[in-house]
Each structure stands twice: as C-alpha cells, then as structure tokens.
Design a protein around this motif. Structure first.
Motif, mmCIF file in Angstrom:
data_model
loop_
_atom_site.group_PDB
_atom_site.id
_atom_site.type_symbol
_atom_site.label_atom_id
_atom_site.label_comp_id
_atom_site.label_asym_id
_atom_site.label_seq_id
_atom_site.Cartn_x
_atom_site.Cartn_y
_atom_site.Cartn_z
ATOM 1 N N PHE A 14 49.482 45.802 47.722
ATOM 2 C CA PHE A 14 48.097 46.016 48.118
ATOM 3 C C PHE A 14 47.398 44.684 48.383
ATOM 4 C CE2 PHE A 14 43.622 46.189 47.103
ATOM 5 C CZ PHE A 14 43.178 47.264 47.858
ATOM 6 N N ALA A 85 50.213 51.906 49.121
ATOM 7 C CA ALA A 85 49.565 50.689 48.616
ATOM 8 C C ALA A 85 49.378 49.664 49.733
ATOM 9 C CB ALA A 85 50.395 50.088 47.479
ATOM 10 N N GLY A 89 45.792 48.486 51.296
ATOM 11 C CA GLY A 89 45.446 47.067 51.329
ATOM 12 C C GLY A 89 45.084 46.604 52.726
#
Length: 185
Positions: A14, A85, A89
């Motif tokens: 992330f 993730a 991000g």
C-alpha cells in the motif's frame, strides 16, 4: 534481483504505491521510471522484464495503466489481498487530491495564471512520458524483429489510424509466432 522480498507486507505494498502515486503527475507512463526504481531496483519484487510485461498488459485492458500495473504487481506478490492493497495505495492520493481540487480550486481554473501553470506542467509531463518510452523501449525493443514490430505498429496507428487494440493483438500474435523459438531456449 527479482524476488528479493518474496512476500512484502500488505502495508508495504500500500505505502509504496501510495508514495508513487502521490509524487507523480501525468499518468501511468510518467510513473514508469519511479515504479521501476521502487519495485524493481529498490524492493526487487519483480524484474525489469516483468515490469514491462505488466505495463503492456495494463495498457491492453480497460482502466488506468498505473492502477492496472500496480494491481498486477500486488497480485503477483500477495494474491488478491496484495492486489487490493496495491490498488488502494495507487488510488488514495489521487482521490484525496481530486477532492481537494473540487472543494477549493475549481473557481480558479479559468484564471490566466492557472492556465499558464497547466501549460508548463503539460510540457514537463511530455518529457517524462518520452523518458518512460525510452526506458521501456530499451528493455523491449532489443532486436531487429522487435524493432520492426514497434515501428510498424507506430506507423499503423499514427499513419493509418489503426486502432491500438488491433496493434496490441497483432503484436501479441506476431510475438507468439516469431519468438516461440526464444521461449523454448
């Protein structure tokens, strides 16, 4: 160096992609040098060749190339949770910036100084895209036959108005036919 960190933590996936997204203006091709620096050179999560392949695949499917590429890398490293993730991000900084722009800067878009600032930003982004094309080209077009495919595809798109998806499909077919001996070696 690929595979140095076999299973990065989800928070690391992330944060790496959030950092890339937060400091890059101009889209997926502009992110290529920074993504290469982070996920290939620094983290060793994937190889140069894998990054080029993921960018090609990310460009070939619907959606945003940087989002597609980060999702593929996340999936490669940690499966579905890694894909989520990495995608989160990559998306988070853009969502925050767009909300701030919408909330505070929209009234100023027609101001001459804002238009001039965007003209300068666009010029800088072109340079970053050219750099990304150069880096991808060095890794991808490393033989005469690959050069012919690249130049032929460019001419077909730019000169004849062929649809890029047709060129991607034609490039894939030609690659499968022409380079099958290399894959067997």
């Amino acid at each position: 160096m690929a595979g140095k960190t076999e299973s990065p933590k989800l928070l690391e996936l992330f944060s790496v992609f959030a950092r890339i997204s937060a400091i890059t203006i101009g889209g997926g091709y502009v992110m290529f040098p920074l993504m290469k620096s982070e996920v290939v050179d620094s983290k060793g999560w994937i190889s140069d060749e894998e990054l080029v392949d993921y960018y090609a695949l990310g460009q070939s499917v619907p959606g945003i190339i940087a989002m597609n590429t980060s999702t593929l890398i996340g999936y490669r490293k940690r499966g579905v949770s890694g894909a989520l993730a990495a995608a989160a991000g990559m998306a988070m900084p853009s969502v925050i910036v767009i909300l701030l722009i919408a909330a505070f800067l929209t009234p100023y878009f027609d101001q001459p100084w804002v238009q001039k600032a965007f003209a300068g930003i666009r010029a800088a982004v072109v340079a970053m895209i050219v750099m990304a094309v150069w880096q991808v080209g060095q890794k991808s077009v490393n033989s005469l036959s690959k050069g012919v495919i690249a130049v032929g595809s460019f001419l077909a798109i730019a000169g004849l108005g062929m649809h890029p998806v047709l060129m991607i499909l034609a490039g894939g077919l030609l690659g499968a036919l022409l380079f099958r001996r290399e894959a067997a070696a």
